[in-house]
Write an enzyme that holds these catalytic residues in place. Structure first.
Site, PDB file in Angstrom:
ATOM      1  N   SER B  48      -3.768  -2.354   2.434  1.00  0.00           N
ATOM      2  CA  SER B  48      -4.261  -0.988   2.274  1.00  0.00           C
ATOM      3  C   SER B  48      -5.412  -0.947   1.272  1.00  0.00           C
ATOM      4  CB  SER B  48      -3.144  -0.070   1.787  1.00  0.00           C
ATOM      5  OG  SER B  48      -2.139   0.025   2.765  1.00  0.00           O
ATOM      6  N   ASN B  71       9.054  -5.289  -3.454  1.00  0.00           N
ATOM      7  CA  ASN B  71       7.712  -5.424  -3.981  1.00  0.00           C
ATOM      8  C   ASN B  71       7.208  -4.133  -4.588  1.00  0.00           C
ATOM      9  OD1 ASN B  71       5.161  -4.158  -2.531  1.00  0.00           O
ATOM     10  ND2 ASN B  71       6.669  -4.554  -0.917  1.00  0.00           N
ATOM     11  N   LEU B  75      -0.736  -1.566  -4.793  1.00  0.00           N
ATOM     12  CA  LEU B  75      -1.950  -1.370  -3.991  1.00  0.00           C
ATOM     13  C   LEU B  75      -3.224  -1.974  -4.597  1.00  0.00           C
ATOM     14  CD1 LEU B  75      -1.317   2.284  -2.725  1.00  0.00           C
ATOM     15  CD2 LEU B  75      -1.030   0.167  -1.438  1.00  0.00           C
ATOM     16  N   ASN B 127      -1.801   4.530   5.390  1.00  0.00           N
ATOM     17  CA  ASN B 127      -0.608   4.214   4.609  1.00  0.00           C
ATOM     18  C   ASN B 127      -0.156   5.499   3.922  1.00  0.00           C
ATOM     19  OD1 ASN B 127       1.309   3.391   2.826  1.00  0.00           O
ATOM     20  ND2 ASN B 127       0.103   1.774   1.883  1.00  0.00           N
ATOM     21  N   CYS B 130       3.585   4.488   0.751  1.00  0.00           N
ATOM     22  CA  CYS B 130       3.859   3.540  -0.330  1.00  0.00           C
ATOM     23  C   CYS B 130       4.912   4.145  -1.257  1.00  0.00           C
ATOM     24  CB  CYS B 130       2.596   3.215  -1.102  1.00  0.00           C
ATOM     25  SG  CYS B 130       2.902   1.918  -2.302  1.00  0.00           S
ATOM     26  N   GLY B 217      12.245  -6.631   4.741  1.00  0.00           N
ATOM     27  CA  GLY B 217      13.017  -7.767   5.247  1.00  0.00           C
ATOM     28  C   GLY B 217      14.287  -7.346   5.957  1.00  0.00           C
TER      29      GLY B 217
END
Ligand SMILES: Cc1cc2nc3c(=O)[nH]c(=O)nc-3n(C[C@H](O)[C@H](O)[C@H](O)COP(=O)(O)OP(=O)(O)OC[C@H]3O[C@@H](n4cnc5c(N)ncnc54)[C@H](O)[C@@H]3O)c2cc1C
Ligand SMILES: Cc1cc2nc3c(=O)[nH]c(=O)nc-3n(C[C@H](O)[C@H](O)[C@H](O)COP(=O)(O)OP(=O)(O)OC[C@H]3O[C@@H](n4cnc5c(N)ncnc54)[C@H](O)[C@@H]3O)c2cc1C
Ligand SMILES: Cc1cc2nc3c(=O)[nH]c(=O)nc-3n(C[C@H](O)[C@H](O)[C@H](O)COP(=O)(O)O)c2cc1C
Ligand SMILES: Cc1cc2nc3c(=O)[nH]c(=O)nc-3n(C[C@H](O)[C@H](O)[C@H](O)COP(=O)(O)O)c2cc1C
Ligand code: FES
Ligand code: FES
Lengths: 275, 305, 305, 275
Positions: B48, B71, B75, B127, B130, B217
């Site tokens: 992004s 994580n 950005l 995006n 986030c 994940g």
């Protein structure tokens, strides 16, 4: 580095067992961790300094009692905090990560600059164990910045390893750059492989020499790292990720990223900056 | 192997197969974007990019938990102006290059998106999701009204397909999908990471420097499949599924739920870049075994049961 | 071993240790509730009970996914009137018996809760968070206003401690926590399961009979820790942490995040009932090693870092 | 049943290989699944009939080629759908779950009622392989409801297993209940253990007999099941979970739940109902 290996490589916290000064700015930090103790020479770990940062450091040695060490130079906030820690303090480790050095050939020239000696020290031990004829060149600005003097001098005495030191100001050993000395050594003796780690311009020069003298070549590179597992993209050099496809690159792969070596890298923001 | 059954048309893009690189995974440099395309991805999405350069958060920024990854990279990006130079090296890329953009206001999104489009982006992914950066996550992405304004602002300035990437950190993701749809989005990407954290018991500290981060994940796969399934029932737009995909079965599961394409992120840590090819090979065998001629035939099939 | 360091006082309850059985796990019959108490739980929470008997959904109702469990049992229960007979057999239980209740309106919650309290419940836990039963999940639990009304209606009728069990399926769980707090809840339980689904690729079908279900187990632990951490910063109430706890490290992680006690659910499938004792043993060793005298000293410690 | 075993026991879909009628209402269904083929006698699996239901069924046999079978009586919607499936159809399986029969002693009396014979059939094979002296009593309402006639008669001829059939209407073998016949057998011969499965009242009677004759006892019980992994609480009997602490219970454990055996169970809603 298999998927299994990554999947089971969550961060562990470990106690620092001992901290040993190598010179005024460099310390070797000992700890015990099973996975780290299985590292290959050239592999690195991510070290969490709680509340400060997490940084990549090479494994500098592994001992038969299962302890390992990293050797770290104080260059900024994280390394300062780490070099000031003491036995009993807690750090986090994940890894080992990446591809290490491949032991090959019968005569090896090892060229290290500054803390670039950290991964090379473990490699040298491995080479000597394997009966390889090793010549080591360690270079630094001045005598205060050399490391592993004792360990290398010991190896020289007990195992007949040829060890050459060079400093830019001539305060210890030869005067001049490690690569200048390497050039002289290469003129006089035939080597199968050059192993190197240190400032990237030094690596670049060593690479040019390896090509010129048709000697095989492996170098450990550094780039800014976050994930260390090949997904964040922080550590890219050309088409490769240093954390995953390196940090050790061989002749062929370096050939593919020649245009960046010693020339260009990405900073934390992903901006291209000169090396 | 004959991969023609995998050809995917999505919101006007033509992709050789339905696998895509997820945003934020490797996609900050031309070199790795190209490497991913060469490894077999049907399209690549960039990291992004915002208006100004940003260094992100200090480390630790990416850690592993038992069933996935956390994580909070924050950005990092060189800003769209510098990123355009990077894109210059990708003119000859043989798959669509989708530029992911973020901003702190609808206008900023539109500004970045239009610069990216001018520079040759095949499509824009917004995006809107986030989970750990102030000013763009909660404030825009979790608010259907802001999603609508943002998509509309971008659509007004950009003539390329626009994907709205949504967050699962809401009570009803379909409200966000409907907002994006009503504002003219061309596709929905679902999902981004789930807000989460991990604390180290030895030091009593949150491990991520930013404390909070996004979970990705295997852990989030069942959440992501549910989101795709819900969105498929609520809006008539192509969906790009994302979240925990690790093998062809996972990819097929998302497609049965309603995804026309899938994005792969964290699994690259486990499987390497060969994951794109192995997923494609797996889907091909599956289609053959089940008697389908095109991958498009399985999209949404779970809704007929 | 001396377990006195584990003694926990929570919203007026005294527990020998901070581990509790999570609602919906085994807690439908007197026999297993007693078995769990004997295995070492510091308190037990019953399956959620409503006003009328309910058979729940057809099978499959509980399945496994890679990193946890998906369930859509559909709140089967014999209704509070019959359940009171079951409770009759537990008068001599040596740990607090917490009755979990649900309803389709604040009044129904209050009705069930007051019957449970009369029948001897040590405390009431309000299930404001079932992600897959119509009329009690989204409609009540995801709406701060309804949470407030429900907690208040129950507090008006019941003189026992009332715990509000919250759902993570919202944009801001702290809004729910604040609503519960303002209405007089005595503690917050966080979290219930995350809405999710799984589809079988061979039959193209959602596997759960109800299609959607709730994700529990290891997958949701980082989400649950984050919720506890956020709630701890926002309301001044004891928190009971729940979600993916499998060993003492997980339990400690929740307590550092701000939980005064922890609930254990899915992990019983993996570890059996001995999990309560092994978690207690692990916490005791941890407290000793770190030099704490009481488990209460570690609650919320991650916020000081 | 270790944590590892549960953790890795997600549902698998398998193709039905073959369907063999045992009698007008009972069919044996064959499929191949590695984990199922490792089941112990008495363990059960959860069988998903897509779009219909998921139900517990005992493994009735395992073959050297890695295939396994369940033997299912048509009693309601799920079992009807399952018995109508054909080779090539897909079902889901998870398991095997629970504690099976423990092989012990030298002379075993096996008493089965109806499809209660399913888990016992696999046990009988195991006992015979182990050189145990086995007497089998199978009871049913009438000859149409008996199962495994061929397999049992074969065992009787080839391995000398004593096999006795009894029907309530006398249409095959003895007339009367399996437990009546068991009583007679017990009078005449000394056994080390009774294994039983079938209607719970039959199990109850067999249990009383085992106590009276001081013979060891193992019975497989049934309760309504959802999760099969010991968390949902649907299958409780006293302090035990049938899916996890059973389905096979030994003398001692049955002693602890005596008050419920053949008396009381919980229905789908968790209401107490008579057995
Ligand atoms: C594979 C690898 C192995 C390394 N091995 C060693 C070693 O054995 N011994 C040693 O002393 N140093 C080693 N380094 C370098 C070491 O990581 C940096 O010196 C350290 O991160 C500096 O952090 P700082 O906060 O002290 O300095 P800062 O002031 O933050 O930065 C100083 C320099 O270090 C770089 N740096 C900072 N953070 C990172 C990061 N996360 N990843 C990479 N570079 C970073 C900066 O870009 C800058 O060039 C290695 C680096 C890599 C990539
Ligand atoms: C451990 C165990 C092993 C079994 N092994 C076999 C076997 O090998 N062969 C066989 O034919 N039958 C076996 N059964 C019984 C079988 O599970 C039921 O006959 C089947 O579930 C009936 O489903 P239905 O929809 O056809 O009937 P329904 O009309 O739904 O019910 C008929 C009867 O079956 C019971 N039942 C329904 N669903 C379940 C369930 N999920 N769990 C338990 N009981 C249920 C009902 O309570 C009722 O008593 C076993 C049961 C258990 C608990
Ligand atoms: C390290 C990392 C960085 C990410 N950065 C971004 C980003 O910049 N923009 C974005 O939209 N998503 C970002 N994501 C989210 C991924 O694109 C993806 O939605 C998420 O990880 C779920 O997919 P996965 O489970 O396959 O990883 C990032 C994820 C990770 C793990
Ligand atoms: C099979 C099953 C049934 C559940 N039933 C209920 C319930 O009736 N009421 C409730 O409040 N929570 C219920 N839950 C949620 C749990 O109490 C708990 O909040 C959730 O599972 C997360 O914890 P865990 O990861 O330790 O299982 C149920 C969970 C499972 C797995
Ligand atoms: S450090 Fe993240 S890709 Fe290398
Ligand atoms: S079937 Fe769920 S506990 Fe036994």
């Amino acid at each position: 580095m298999s998927g299994w290996h990554i999947k089971n490589n969550v961060m562990r916290t470990v106690e620092i067992l001992d901290v040993k000064p190598e010179n005024p700015h460099v310390k070797t930090i000992f700890f015990r961790d099973e996975m780290c103790a299985s590292a290959e020479p050239g592999q690195f770990i991510m070290v969490w300094i709680p509340g400060v940062d997490e940084i990549p450091l090479s494994i500098s040695s592994i001992y038969p009692d299962g302890s390992s060490s990293v050797t770290v130079a104080e260059v900024g906030e994280a390394t300062r905090a780490l070099t000031r820690m003491r036995a009993g303090d807690i750090i986090g480790v994940r890894g080992p990560f990446g591809l290490g050095f491949k032991v090959s050939g019968e005569r090896a020239l090892v060229v290290g600059g500054g803390t670039g000696m950290a991964p090379l020290m473990m490699l040298i031990n491995r080479l000597v164990e394997g009966g390889v004829d090793v010549t080591v060149i360690e270079g630094a600005e001045n005598s205060n910045k050399l490391i592993f003097l004792d360990r290398l001098n010991n190896l020289s005495e007990s195992m007949g390893v040829e060890v050459l030191f060079t400093t830019e100001d001539g305060s210890y050993g030869f005067r001049g750059l490690a690569t200048d000395l390497a050039e002289r050594v290469l003129c006089n003796k035939r080597f199968d492989v050059i192993y190197t780690c240190g400032p990237e311009r030094m690596i670049r020069k060593a690479y040019e020499m390896a090509k010129a003298y048709s000697v095989d070549f492996q170098a450990s590179l550094e780039r800014y790292m976050r994930c260390a597992i090949g997904i964040c993209g922080s550590c890219t050099i050309g088409k490769y990720r240093v954390c995953r496809d390196g940090p050790v690159f061989d002749m062929e792969r370096i050939g593919e990223i020649e245009e960046y070596l010693g020339v260009l890298k990405y900073n934390e923001s992903g901006e291209r900056i000169p090396v | 192997m004959d991969y023609s059954a995998l050809k995917t048309h999505l919101a006007g893009l033509s992709m050789p197969n339905p696998t895509m690189l997820a945003s934020g995974i490797l996609g900050i440099s031309a070199g790795t974007l190209r490497a991913v395309a060469e490894a077999g991805a049907g399209a690549v999405v960039t990291k992004s990019v915002g208006l100004k350069p940003n260094a992100g958060y200090p480390n630790p920024t990416v850690i592993q938990v038992e069933c996935g990854f956390l994580n909070a990279v924050g950005l990092p990006n060189p800003g769209i102006h510098k990123f355009i130079e990077e894109m210059g090296e990708l003119r000859d890329l043989n798959v669509p290059l989708i530029v992911s953009v973020f901003g702190f206001s609808p206008e900023e999104y539109a500004e970045v998106a239009s610069l990216a489009a001018e520079a040759g982006a095949s499509a824009i992914e917004l995006n809107l999701s986030c989970p750990h950066v102030k000013g763009t996550g909660i404030e825009i992405g979790q608010n259907p009204e802001m999603v609508k304004l943002t998509v509309r602002a971008v659509k007004d300035r950009v003539d390329r397909p626009v994907f709205a990437k949504l967050t699962p950190n809401v009570a009803r993701i379909v409200d966000l999908a409907e907002a994006a749809y009503s504002a003219g989005a061309d596709a929905i990407t679902a999902i981004n990471t789930v807000r989460a954290m991990a604390i180290d018991v030895e030091t009593f500290r949150p491990i991520l420097a930013n404390r909070f981060g996004g979970l990705s994940g295997a852990a989030i796969k069942p959440i992501a499949v549910r989101c795709v399934y819900e969105i498929y029932e609520s809006v008539d737009l192509p969906i790009i599924g994302c979240g925990g995909i690790r093998d062809w079965r996972d990819a097929v599961e998302f497609m049965l739920a309603g995804a026309s394409a899938v994005q792969i992120g964290s699994a690259i840590a486990l499987e390497g870049l060969s994951i794109f090819k192995s997923i494609c090979d797996g889907i091909i065998s599956y289609l053959r075994r089940k008697g389908f001629r095109s991958v498009s035939e399985i999209v949404g099939l779970a809704h007929k049961k």
